[in-house]
Design a protein around this motif. Structure first.
Motif, short mmCIF file in Angstrom:
data_model
loop_
_atom_site.label_atom_id
_atom_site.label_comp_id
_atom_site.label_asym_id
_atom_site.label_seq_id
_atom_site.Cartn_x
_atom_site.Cartn_y
_atom_site.Cartn_z
N THR A 240 1.01 -1.15 -0.44
CA THR A 240 0.13 -0.10 0.11
C THR A 240 1.02 1.30 0.06
O THR A 240 1.95 0.97 0.42
N TYR A 256 -6.57 1.14 1.96
CA TYR A 256 -5.98 0.69 0.41
C TYR A 256 -4.71 -0.56 0.76
O TYR A 256 -4.09 -0.72 1.60
N ASP A 258 -2.91 -2.72 -1.39
CA ASP A 258 -3.15 -3.76 -3.09
C ASP A 258 -2.29 -4.68 -2.87
O ASP A 258 -1.27 -4.82 -2.30
N TYR A 259 -2.96 -5.40 -4.78
CA TYR A 259 -2.26 -6.97 -3.74
C TYR A 259 -1.93 -7.73 -5.79
O TYR A 259 -2.47 -7.38 -6.45
N LYS A 260 -0.62 -8.98 -5.98
CA LYS A 260 -0.64 -8.89 -7.13
C LYS A 260 -0.67 -10.49 -6.58
O LYS A 260 -0.14 -11.64 -5.58
N LYS A 288 -9.85 -3.08 -9.86
CA LYS A 288 -8.85 -4.35 -10.85
C LYS A 288 -7.97 -3.24 -11.95
O LYS A 288 -7.80 -2.78 -12.53
N ASP A 289 -6.81 -3.25 -11.50
CA ASP A 289 -5.15 -1.95 -12.93
C ASP A 289 -4.63 -3.21 -13.64
O ASP A 289 -4.79 -4.35 -13.00
N PHE A 292 -1.98 -3.72 -10.97
CA PHE A 292 -2.20 -4.90 -9.50
C PHE A 292 -3.59 -4.99 -9.72
O PHE A 292 -4.69 -4.14 -10.26
N ASN A 293 -3.97 -5.76 -7.76
CA ASN A 293 -5.73 -5.17 -8.03
C ASN A 293 -5.61 -4.51 -6.41
O ASN A 293 -4.60 -4.59 -5.60
N ARG A 294 -7.38 -4.53 -6.62
CA ARG A 294 -6.90 -3.80 -4.94
C ARG A 294 -7.98 -3.60 -3.99
O ARG A 294 -9.24 -3.82 -4.70
N THR A 296 -10.26 -1.72 -1.02
CA THR A 296 -10.52 -0.70 -0.17
C THR A 296 -11.31 -1.09 0.90
O THR A 296 -12.59 -1.69 0.77
#
Length: 484
Positions: A240, A256, A258-260, A288-289, A292-294, A296
């Motif tokens: 994060t 927040y 964020d993870y992969k 989803k980016d 990465f995924n987020r 919240t």
């Protein structure tokens, strides 16, 4: 042989009268050729056939190839079906996928062929069920093996922490010509061990995922090359950009995470060891980016009991990772924004998040090699936006590599120190001066804030004087070693 036959005799063909000598049947109505009968009476064609029952086709990877079905005596009653082994590829012009096409002349078109397309194909003509066997071979001028298994044009799946060895061979070429690339970059920048044509992948991690290419750099215009893909399964990685979240009583706060991961992970939020779920107090969203995924966590109407530590967990089949985020009333850690260096003058800028007014900001700094920090109180603090403050500080420093960090205080207390920011004042440690030039260097130090210079200039910051004293002592120590 030609035979005369009367019309009435033909009429009674299935049962002629007993008196065959009756002149009534001797009328001549023409001649019929028994060797070439009238097509209205006989319409028989030869069956379809193949002049050859087996053929070979050689093709290059990543190209299109056409395999012909050269059947003879094909007629409207016949249909053509193409097989690969026992799998139907086309039925007439209907194909199994977009890479396969049945052409009007009964040929089979394969688009962008790969090594897996090699094999046995059959053109079968119905209803006679006669077959042409076509053997498709793919050119293999360069081979890639990982752990002894051929991987050219394939995707292989490895697990985090495994080790593998991949070799590239180009027959007839010097082994030293082989060059490896990973995701378009020279493999040397990613992999630690390369032995000419061999990649040694030790303790692989997520950054090994991607396209691996082998090039036979033999100096030709079109060098031989090949590729394969590696997909690494790994434990989720969580991070994060804000580990400390400032809020206010009665406000809504967003945390927040964020993870992969590969394979994909499931996430959960915990507080005091208990999993949080969707409610009026907590809302959880996902986004989803491309990188990465987020997830919240939104805490509504923050109360005193909501302050504290929250844990984000991400779990997949390989394991679980977590990070901690703190919801608090104190300011968040300062985030470095930018720096301007004009000679020895330095202007530093930070951004701090705090819904409460900031009352103080402290700046630490030290020269590389120093064990203690020097401190100054920053006076230039102004509100930049709602809940965001901009902090600036200007000072003069001697040449060298410096570190700086900042912390701030609001009505609730002090923040944690920011991550140190490192910058360099050009000039380095090797000052090109002689002992008789010491006075010039001392004068520079005094102008930076230690005592008074020739114009009796002084600094308004006591801590800046301490900084300059530190710099001055460092110079003396450096020169002492240099001239002794």
């Amino acid at each position: 042989m030609t035979t005369k036959i009367g019309f009435l005799q033909l009429f009674y063909l299935d049962g002629a009268p007993e008196n065959e000598d009756n002149d009534y049947y001797d009328y001549d109505y023409g001649e019929v050729d028994n060797e070439n009968p009238d097509p209205l009476i006989t319409n028989v064609k030869d069956p379809p056939y193949f002049e050859k029952t087996q053929t070979k086709v050689l093709a290059s990877p990543n190209h299109d190839v056409i395999m012909d079905c050269d059947v003879k005596n094909m007629n409207a009653n016949n249909a053509v079906v193409w097989y690969k082994d026992n799998t139907i590829y086309t039925n007439g012009q209907y194909a199994i996928n977009h890479r396969v096409e049945g052409l009007r002349n009964n040929s089979l078109l394969l688009k962008n062929i790969q090594t897996d397309d090699a094999g046995n194909y059959y053109c079968e003509v119905l209803p006679q069920k006669i077959r042409l066997h076509v053997i498709l071979e793919i050119e293999r001028t360069l081979t890639i093996h990982c752990d002894g298994r051929e991987v050219l044009d394939r995707t292989v799946v490895y697990k985090q922490s495994e080790s593998h060895i991949c070799k590239c061979k180009s027959p007839g070429s010097d082994i030293n010509n082989i060059k490896w690339f990973i995701n378009g970059q020279p493999a040397e920048e990613i992999v630690n061990e390369i032995d000419r044509n061999t990649l040694i992948l030790n303790n692989i991690d997520a950054h090994y995922s991607g396209v691996f290419q082998c090039l036979d750099d033999d100096g030709s215009e079109k060098p031989k090359h090949g590729m394969f893909n590696i997909l690494v399964n790994y434990i989720p990685k969580v991070t994060t950009h804000r580990h400390h979240i400032n809020t206010n009583i009665g406000s809504n706060a967003e945390l927040y995470c964020d993870y992969k991961s590969e394979p994909i992970a499931v996430t959960r939020w915990l507080k005091n060891g208990h999993s949080l779920s969707y409610s009026e107090k907590y809302m959880i969203s996902y986004a989803k980016d491309k990188h990465f995924n987020r997830t919240t966590l939104i805490v509504n109407d923050v109360a005193e009991d909501d302050l504290g530590e929250y844990v984000c967990q991400a779990e997949n089949a390989l394991g679980t990772s977590e990070l901690k985020t703190h919801l608090m009333l104190e300011p968040e850690k300062g985030q470095f924004e930018d720096i301007k260096i004009l000679g020895n003058k330095v202007i530093l800028n930070w951004i701090v998040r705090s819904l409460q007014p900031l009352s103080e900001a402290v700046l630490d700094y030290k020269l590389k090699g120093s064990y203690t920090w020097s401190t100054t109180t920053v006076l230039h603090t102004q509100r930049h936006d709602s809940g965001i403050w901009k902090i600036s500080h200007e000072m003069e420093l001697t040449p060298g590599e410096w570190q700086t960090r900042i912390k701030t205080r609001n009505t609730a207390g002090w923040s944690k120190f920011s991550m140190p920011y490192i910058f360099v004042i050009e000039g380095g440690e090797d000052f090109d001066i002689l002992p008789d030039g010491w006075s010039d260097r001392v004068n520079d130090v005094m102008l930076a804030g230690f005592g008074g210079g020739p114009n009796n200039t002084t600094s308004s910051s006591t801590s800046t004087k301490a900084l300059s004293c530190l710099s001055f002592c460092s110079i003396l120590l450096h020169l002492s070693h240099r001239f002794h």
